[in-house]
Design a protein around this motif. Structure first.
Motif, PDB file in Angstrom:
ATOM      1  N   LYS A  20       0.834  -1.204   0.000  1.00 42.17           N
ATOM      2  CA  LYS A  20       0.000   0.000   0.000  1.00 42.17           C
ATOM      3  C   LYS A  20       0.865   1.248   0.000  1.00 42.17           C
ATOM      4  CE  LYS A  20      -3.723   2.277   2.568  1.00 42.17           C
ATOM      5  NZ  LYS A  20      -4.611   2.207   3.771  1.00 42.17           N
ATOM      6  N   ALA A  21       2.018   1.174   0.691  1.00 38.95           N
ATOM      7  CA  ALA A  21       2.946   2.302   0.726  1.00 38.95           C
ATOM      8  C   ALA A  21       3.823   2.366  -0.520  1.00 38.95           C
ATOM      9  CB  ALA A  21       3.833   2.205   1.971  1.00 38.95           C
ATOM     10  N   ARG A  22       3.656   1.380  -1.411  1.00 38.35           N
ATOM     11  CA  ARG A  22       4.403   1.319  -2.663  1.00 38.35           C
ATOM     12  C   ARG A  22       5.910   1.299  -2.408  1.00 38.35           C
ATOM     13  NH1 ARG A  22       1.023   5.442  -6.710  1.00 38.35           N
ATOM     14  NH2 ARG A  22      -1.007   4.394  -6.464  1.00 38.35           N
ATOM     15  N   MET A  23       6.309   0.398  -1.515  1.00 36.60           N
ATOM     16  CA  MET A  23       7.717   0.257  -1.172  1.00 36.60           C
ATOM     17  C   MET A  23       8.192  -1.148  -1.479  1.00 36.60           C
ATOM     18  SD  MET A  23       8.176   2.177   2.493  1.00 36.60           S
ATOM     19  CE  MET A  23       7.757   3.902   2.721  1.00 36.60           C
ATOM     20  N   THR A  24       9.470  -1.244  -1.844  1.00 34.85           N
ATOM     21  CA  THR A  24      10.102  -2.550  -1.966  1.00 34.85           C
ATOM     22  C   THR A  24      10.738  -2.908  -0.624  1.00 34.85           C
ATOM     23  OG1 THR A  24      12.250  -1.654  -2.611  1.00 34.85           O
ATOM     24  CG2 THR A  24      10.631  -2.029  -4.369  1.00 34.85           C
ATOM     25  N   THR A  25      11.093  -4.175  -0.484  1.00 35.28           N
ATOM     26  CA  THR A  25      11.757  -4.592   0.754  1.00 35.28           C
ATOM     27  C   THR A  25      13.109  -3.892   0.913  1.00 35.28           C
ATOM     28  OG1 THR A  25      12.660  -6.526  -0.398  1.00 35.28           O
ATOM     29  CG2 THR A  25      10.605  -6.835   0.839  1.00 35.28           C
ATOM     30  N   ARG A  26      13.770  -3.574  -0.214  1.00 37.85           N
ATOM     31  CA  ARG A  26      15.045  -2.864  -0.155  1.00 37.85           C
ATOM     32  C   ARG A  26      14.846  -1.439   0.371  1.00 37.85           C
ATOM     33  NH1 ARG A  26      19.250  -6.417  -0.378  1.00 37.85           N
ATOM     34  NH2 ARG A  26      18.968  -7.902  -2.114  1.00 37.85           N
ATOM     35  N   GLU A  27      13.742  -0.806   0.002  1.00 36.24           N
ATOM     36  CA  GLU A  27      13.468   0.552   0.487  1.00 36.24           C
ATOM     37  C   GLU A  27      13.177   0.541   1.983  1.00 36.24           C
ATOM     38  OE1 GLU A  27      11.529   2.948  -3.259  1.00 36.24           O
ATOM     39  OE2 GLU A  27      10.342   1.334  -2.363  1.00 36.24           O
ATOM     40  N   VAL A  28      12.433  -0.469   2.435  1.00 37.18           N
ATOM     41  CA  VAL A  28      12.173  -0.592   3.870  1.00 37.18           C
ATOM     42  C   VAL A  28      13.477  -0.808   4.617  1.00 37.18           C
ATOM     43  CG1 VAL A  28      11.036  -1.978   5.651  1.00 37.18           C
ATOM     44  CG2 VAL A  28       9.830  -1.459   3.515  1.00 37.18           C
ATOM     45  N   GLU A  29      14.371  -1.618   4.057  1.00 38.42           N
ATOM     46  CA  GLU A  29      15.674  -1.861   4.676  1.00 38.42           C
ATOM     47  C   GLU A  29      16.447  -0.550   4.821  1.00 38.42           C
ATOM     48  OE1 GLU A  29      19.386  -4.927   4.032  1.00 38.42           O
ATOM     49  OE2 GLU A  29      18.481  -4.022   2.245  1.00 38.42           O
ATOM     50  N   ARG A  30      16.461   0.271   3.762  1.00 40.88           N
ATOM     51  CA  ARG A  30      17.206   1.531   3.799  1.00 40.88           C
ATOM     52  C   ARG A  30      16.634   2.484   4.849  1.00 40.88           C
ATOM     53  NH1 ARG A  30      16.009   6.237   1.705  1.00 40.88           N
ATOM     54  NH2 ARG A  30      14.340   5.348   0.396  1.00 40.88           N
ATOM     55  N   LEU A  31      15.309   2.596   4.905  1.00 38.44           N
ATOM     56  CA  LEU A  31      14.688   3.508   5.866  1.00 38.44           C
ATOM     57  C   LEU A  31      14.898   3.041   7.304  1.00 38.44           C
ATOM     58  CD1 LEU A  31      11.358   4.248   3.955  1.00 38.44           C
ATOM     59  CD2 LEU A  31      13.296   5.808   4.295  1.00 38.44           C
ATOM     60  N   SER A  32      14.832   1.726   7.502  1.00 39.09           N
ATOM     61  CA  SER A  32      15.047   1.212   8.857  1.00 39.09           C
ATOM     62  C   SER A  32      16.487   1.432   9.300  1.00 39.09           C
ATOM     63  CB  SER A  32      14.693  -0.278   8.928  1.00 39.09           C
ATOM     64  OG  SER A  32      15.656  -1.072   8.246  1.00 39.09           O
ATOM     65  N   LEU A  33      17.419   1.396   8.342  1.00 38.52           N
ATOM     66  CA  LEU A  33      18.820   1.661   8.673  1.00 38.52           C
ATOM     67  C   LEU A  33      18.990   3.106   9.146  1.00 38.52           C
ATOM     68  CD1 LEU A  33      21.751   0.728   8.769  1.00 38.52           C
ATOM     69  CD2 LEU A  33      21.964   1.367   6.346  1.00 38.52           C
ATOM     70  N   GLU A  34      18.264   4.029   8.530  1.00 42.23           N
ATOM     71  CA  GLU A  34      18.320   5.426   8.960  1.00 42.23           C
ATOM     72  C   GLU A  34      17.791   5.567  10.388  1.00 42.23           C
ATOM     73  OE1 GLU A  34      16.215   7.786   6.148  1.00 42.23           O
ATOM     74  OE2 GLU A  34      17.551   7.293   4.472  1.00 42.23           O
ATOM     75  N   ILE A  35      16.690   4.882  10.685  1.00 41.56           N
ATOM     76  CA  ILE A  35      16.129   4.922  12.041  1.00 41.56           C
ATOM     77  C   ILE A  35      17.121   4.327  13.030  1.00 41.56           C
ATOM     78  CG2 ILE A  35      14.285   4.039  13.538  1.00 41.56           C
ATOM     79  CD1 ILE A  35      12.436   4.124  11.105  1.00 41.56           C
ATOM     80  N   SER A  36      17.720   3.207  12.653  1.00 39.95           N
ATOM     81  CA  SER A  36      18.678   2.523  13.522  1.00 39.95           C
ATOM     82  C   SER A  36      19.881   3.420  13.833  1.00 39.95           C
ATOM     83  CB  SER A  36      19.147   1.228  12.858  1.00 39.95           C
ATOM     84  OG  SER A  36      20.167   0.609  13.600  1.00 39.95           O
ATOM     85  N   ARG A  37      20.375   4.123  12.816  1.00 40.89           N
ATOM     86  CA  ARG A  37      21.526   5.008  13.026  1.00 40.89           C
ATOM     87  C   ARG A  37      21.132   6.204  13.890  1.00 40.89           C
ATOM     88  NH1 ARG A  37      23.942   4.915   6.813  1.00 40.89           N
ATOM     89  NH2 ARG A  37      25.134   2.961   7.023  1.00 40.89           N
ATOM     90  N   ALA A  38      19.938   6.740  13.653  1.00 39.95           N
ATOM     91  CA  ALA A  38      19.493   7.896  14.430  1.00 39.95           C
ATOM     92  C   ALA A  38      19.355   7.551  15.907  1.00 39.95           C
ATOM     93  CB  ALA A  38      18.168   8.424  13.874  1.00 39.95           C
ATOM     94  N   LYS A  39      18.908   6.337  16.184  1.00 38.44           N
ATOM     95  CA  LYS A  39      18.713   5.911  17.562  1.00 38.44           C
ATOM     96  C   LYS A  39      19.929   5.194  18.134  1.00 38.44           C
ATOM     97  CE  LYS A  39      13.676   5.647  17.462  1.00 38.44           C
ATOM     98  NZ  LYS A  39      13.551   6.692  18.510  1.00 38.44           N
TER      99      LYS A  39
END
Length: 270
Positions: A20-39
């Motif tokens: 529904k968000a029109r994302m690939t699993t690779r895009e989710v991986e990249r965004l989660s990496l940003e969250i992980s680094r921020a935290k």
């Protein structure tokens, strides 16, 4: 990560959110990496392979990864927990089901997940709390209602307390196992303006190593903890405020007045 078996269909629902968000699993991986680094916490990171496994029902995610998915998919964290059979709104009822022996304050305010309660739909629709009525037992006929909609509820001034199973101070007026609402602003002992036990102010009092729900009488610097006559307990006195401090006045109570009926047809345990 935990192996398969928690909740059927949860992975498919997570996949539906991603599509529904029109994302690939690779895009989710990249965004989660940003969250992980921020935290500065690797637990928030979601690899492409891991996300594929969870969507296929192979694993149950931990709370950090669910947090990342909640942020990435723009959905409520509590909704994702519900996919795996966990309803934070049940915490209050579960706490009531745990029968503890000692009287105590319930720490903290209501969490975001507890700011809604489920009420029969007829209450939420007609908004009438004036009339006595039979409420529907069918859970499907109940709906969520924000606590703020309940008239007269001011959570800023309220604390909550639990009357322990060994605290018979005000029995049978307030029975052991009851939950009480406490107005912490009303922490001064009222004068003798009451006419009977049912309008006599009840207080939640903190002692040196315990709490008690009771009537009070203050004579100078001596505070008397007064029990209900039927309880057959003795009046106790404490130096005020050195040995006893009034938390606040009890303004509401949730109380069981009878134990659940036992099924007489059930076979006895051997």
């Amino acid at each position: 990560m935990k192996p398969r078996g928690a909740t059927s269909g949860a992975g498919e629902r997570l996949k539906a959110l991603r599509l529904k968000a029109r994302m690939t699993t690779r895009e989710v991986e990249r965004l989660s990496l940003e969250i992980s680094r921020a935290k500065r916490n690797p637990e928030y990171y979601i690899s492409h392979a891991w996300l594929t496994d969870i969507e296929n029902g192979e694993f149950t995610p931990g709370i950090h990864k669910l947090h990342s998915l909640s942020a990435i998919y723009q959905v409520r964290f509590t909704d994702l927990l519900g996919y795996f059979g966990l309803n934070l709104g049940d915490i209050g009822m579960d706490q009531m089901a745990v029968r503890l022996p000692r009287t105590h304050l319930i720490p903290g305010k209501l969490s975001g997940a507890q700011e809604e309660i489920r009420v029969p739909a007829q209450l939420g629709i007609d908004s009438s709390f004036d009339e006595t009525k039979i409420l529907q037992r069918n859970p499907e006929a109940w709906r969520k209602l924000p606590l703020a909609m309940l008239q007269g509820l001011n959570t800023e001034d309220l604390l909550y307390g639990y009357v322990g199973l060994q605290d018979f101070t005000l029995y049978p007026l307030i029975r052991p196992g009851s939950f009480v609402g406490i107005n912490c602003r009303q922490n001064k002992i009222a004068s003798d303006s009451w006419t009977g036990e049912h309008d006599r102010p009840i207080y939640f009092v903190e002692l040196r190593d315990s709490y008690v729900c009771c009537w009070c009488q203050l004579d100078g610097r001596q505070l008397s903890v007064i029990p209900h006559p039927i309880s057959r307990l003795q009046i106790r006195t404490y130096r005020y405020p050195d040995e006893a401090e009034v938390v606040g006045r009890v303004t509401a109570v949730v109380m069981r007045i009878a134990e659940p009926a036992v099924d007489a047809s059930a076979e006895p345990v051997k």
